[in-house]
Scaffold this active site. Structure first.
Site, PDB file in Angstrom:
ATOM      1  N   LYS A 206      45.669 -33.859   9.295  1.00 31.15           N
ATOM      2  CA  LYS A 206      44.264 -33.892   8.878  1.00 31.15           C
ATOM      3  C   LYS A 206      43.485 -32.989   9.828  1.00 31.15           C
ATOM      4  O   LYS A 206      43.095 -33.378  10.919  1.00 31.15           O
ATOM      5  CB  LYS A 206      43.725 -35.331   8.938  1.00 31.15           C
ATOM      6  CG  LYS A 206      42.207 -35.445   8.781  1.00 31.15           C
ATOM      7  CD  LYS A 206      41.708 -34.891   7.458  1.00 31.15           C
ATOM      8  CE  LYS A 206      40.189 -34.923   7.406  1.00 31.15           C
ATOM      9  NZ  LYS A 206      39.554 -33.851   8.245  1.00 31.15           N
ATOM     10  N   GLU A 284      44.211 -37.697  23.009  1.00 30.91           N
ATOM     11  CA  GLU A 284      43.808 -36.667  23.977  1.00 30.91           C
ATOM     12  C   GLU A 284      42.319 -36.489  23.774  1.00 30.91           C
ATOM     13  O   GLU A 284      41.875 -35.863  22.815  1.00 30.91           O
ATOM     14  CB  GLU A 284      44.591 -35.372  23.725  1.00 30.91           C
ATOM     15  CG  GLU A 284      44.499 -34.386  24.871  1.00 30.91           C
ATOM     16  CD  GLU A 284      43.352 -33.418  24.710  1.00 30.91           C
ATOM     17  OE1 GLU A 284      42.302 -33.646  25.355  1.00 30.91           O
ATOM     18  OE2 GLU A 284      43.496 -32.461  23.951  1.00 30.91           O
ATOM     19  N   CYS A 318      38.343 -29.051  25.876  1.00 26.92           N
ATOM     20  CA  CYS A 318      38.313 -30.351  26.555  1.00 26.92           C
ATOM     21  C   CYS A 318      38.631 -30.227  28.031  1.00 26.92           C
ATOM     22  O   CYS A 318      38.272 -31.104  28.823  1.00 26.92           O
ATOM     23  CB  CYS A 318      39.274 -31.316  25.875  1.00 26.92           C
ATOM     24  SG  CYS A 318      40.954 -30.694  25.756  1.00 26.92           S
ATOM     25  N   GLU A 416      29.937 -34.332  29.252  1.00 28.50           N
ATOM     26  CA  GLU A 416      30.605 -33.065  28.950  1.00 28.50           C
ATOM     27  C   GLU A 416      29.713 -32.235  28.030  1.00 28.50           C
ATOM     28  O   GLU A 416      29.389 -32.649  26.925  1.00 28.50           O
ATOM     29  CB  GLU A 416      31.940 -33.363  28.266  1.00 28.50           C
ATOM     30  CG  GLU A 416      32.796 -32.168  27.974  1.00 28.50           C
ATOM     31  CD  GLU A 416      34.101 -32.567  27.306  1.00 28.50           C
ATOM     32  OE1 GLU A 416      35.093 -31.841  27.486  1.00 28.50           O
ATOM     33  OE2 GLU A 416      34.136 -33.607  26.610  1.00 28.50           O
TER      34      GLU A 416
END
Length: 514
Positions: A206, A284, A318, A416
């Protein structure tokens, strides 16, 4: 051409391959009319049962580059059934057979690398140099796990009872849902799919709604490589259907596991949804990577690392450095060098020669970056360069930005940013830097620069992250374990550990032996 990319050269060496040599002097992107634009279930290219579609836009100019199926729960149910049926056959293939098909998939991906990079640039906005780098990187996982799939081993354990034999083997868990992000639309699929397939699992991919075309092309070559029908499935959907599809994959009794890369907030939702069936789960998630420059650092190397770690994919990674801690003795010199380099970066349409920073992927991402910068400025931060949208280039471009005088109540200090923004914080002692770096509930990656060997081992031991770059701004490769601690996720991708999320351990005791 090569000089144009010198500021990002370290980022353009992935797995020891210089991807600059794959770039043509005058790039001409892949013809969107030639793109495969359907989903893939049970070995067939299909549309959504509802007939609905959604558009894929080029973030550099807003143009439509593709129209793909907007699939829903009914389509996903069909993919799950196909994957489940195929698993009963695929799990019994030999490791050698799976390895050979994975290797053929890798060969096809390498053969069509230029095309893959151009498609990636079209839908993600990533500069072509970086797109080539991602494709090299993503392909390396298929190669790595094609080799590792033949090395899944068990044990014969010495029993304390002479009449018993203890056997331990690793078996595939079953159907796996792979939910992947838009920032690395190639590598995040191959990094998950290759070990799952190599272990004997079947997959339902997906992809993110912003970047489904790269996923479609990857699956096209998986089909050509010879994966049987139902082993690899692809479900595309708009943002509206993404949540319900993710929930179905997490809760469906025929799905054995989920592998997800994305935000911590979404990861927590999937974690809860998987709890109902006690699914195997690999997450993750987000980070807030510290980048520490100590007094002993080689400042030129530190600035190089700052540029590659921060501005790769316009800061939308990330593991991107987020908070920059600079020791007071070298602060001024480092900042002067950094500002000079950042001002020289070229931003624009990633398909154009020499561009080093492309656009942000969509409007929500642009608004988030602008919000973080405006919040910092309103609370006393100073802008050394950048600090605003680059509207003359397009509506999704944002200038590479450096902020100083950062305080604890600012968003850039605590969260972040996921954009081209450097936040500078001056520190005095090593302990101070570590205390601030570790004062967050996430721990994916961290970076620091030092020429003091004792300090290198000391800081590496005490920095609370899953991955560390010491005098290095680019740390990802197929051979190394990728993943974080705290709220940055569960499990590891890549390395020999990358198979573990897709196998379970079966213990067999054979008794009453004479």
């Amino acid at each position: 051409m090569f000089a144009t990319f010198r500021n990002l050269a370290p980022a353009l060496r992935l797995n020891g391959v210089n991807v600059l040599r794959h770039i043509h002097q005058k790039p001409a992107l892949y013809d969107a009319n030639m793109l495969q634009q359907q989903a893939f279930i049970n070995g067939e290219w299909i549309s959504a049962k509802s007939g609905k579609t959604f558009e894929v836009l080029n973030p550099a100019n807003g143009e439509v580059v593709g129209v793909v199926p907007d699939m829903d729960l009914e389509d996903t149910e069909a993919a799950i059934k196909a994957a489940c049926d195929a698993f009963h056959v695929w799990k019994d293939t030999t490791a050698k057979e799976r390895s050979q098909i994975l290797r053929e998939w890798y060969n096809l991906l390498v053969k069509n690398q230029k095309e893959m990079a151009e498609i990636l640039t079209l839908e993600s906005g990533k500069p072509l140099a970086e797109a080539n780098g991602e494709v090299v990187y993503g392909n390396s996982f298929v190669e790595w796990f094609s080799e590792l799939s033949r090395q899944i081993r068990g044990d014969i354990v010495q029993s304390s009872v002479p009449s018993k034999k203890i056997l331990v083997q690793h078996q595939p868990i079953g159907v796996v849902g792979l939910i992947t992000p838009w920032n690395f639309p190639h590598a995040m699929i191959t990094r998950k799919a290759a070990p799952a397939l190599g272990a004997g699992c079947t997959v339902i991919i997906k992809p993110a709604e912003d970047t489904p075309l790269t996923a479609i092309q990857i699956v096209k070559y998986a089909q050509e490589a010879g994966f049987p029908p139902g082993v690899v499935n692809l479900v595309t959907s708009s943002r509206a259907n993404t949540g319900p599809i993710g929930k179905l994959l997490c809760e469906h009794h025929l799905v054995a596991g989920i592998s997800f890369t994305g935000s911590t907030a979404v990861g927590k939702i999937l974690y809860k949804q998987c709890a109902q069936g006690v699914k195997r789960l690999a997450l993750e998630l987000g980070g807030n990577a510290p980048f520490i420059v100590f007094n002993s650092a080689n400042l030129d190397k530190a600035v190089d690392g700052s540029i590659t770690s921060k501005f790769r994919n316009c800061g939308q990674t990330c593991v991107s450095a987020n908070r920059f801690f600079i020791q007071e003795k070298v602060y001024d010199e480092y900042v002067n060098k950094l500002v000079h380099r950042v001002k020289s970066l070229k931003i624009g349409d990633g398909s154009q020669e020499g561009v080093q920073l492309g656009p942000l992927v969509n409007e929500p991402q642009l608004h988030k970056v602008a919000e973080f910068v405006n919040d910092a400025v309103s609370k006393g931060a100073k802008i050394l360069t950048g600090g605003k949208p680059a509207t003359h280039l397009g509506k999704l471009f944002y200038e590479p930005t450096i902020l100083t005088d950062i305080k604890e109540d600012m968003l850039v200090y605590n969260q972040e940013v996921f954009g081209p923004v450097i936040s500078l914080i001056k520190f005095k002692t090593e302990k101070e830097a570590l205390d601030i770096a570790n004062s967050t509930d996430v721990g994916l990656a961290g970076y620091f620069y030092s020429e003091d060997v004792s300090q290198i081992f000391r800081v590496s031991n005490n920095l609370e992250v899953g991955m560390i770059g010491v005098n290095e701004g680019i740390i990802s490769c197929a051979e190394a374990p990728f993943g974080g601690i705290k709220q940055s996720g569960l499990g590891r991708e890549g390395s020999h550990l990358g198979m573990e999320d897709f196998t379970y351990v079966k213990y067999t005791c054979i008794g009453n032996l004479s």
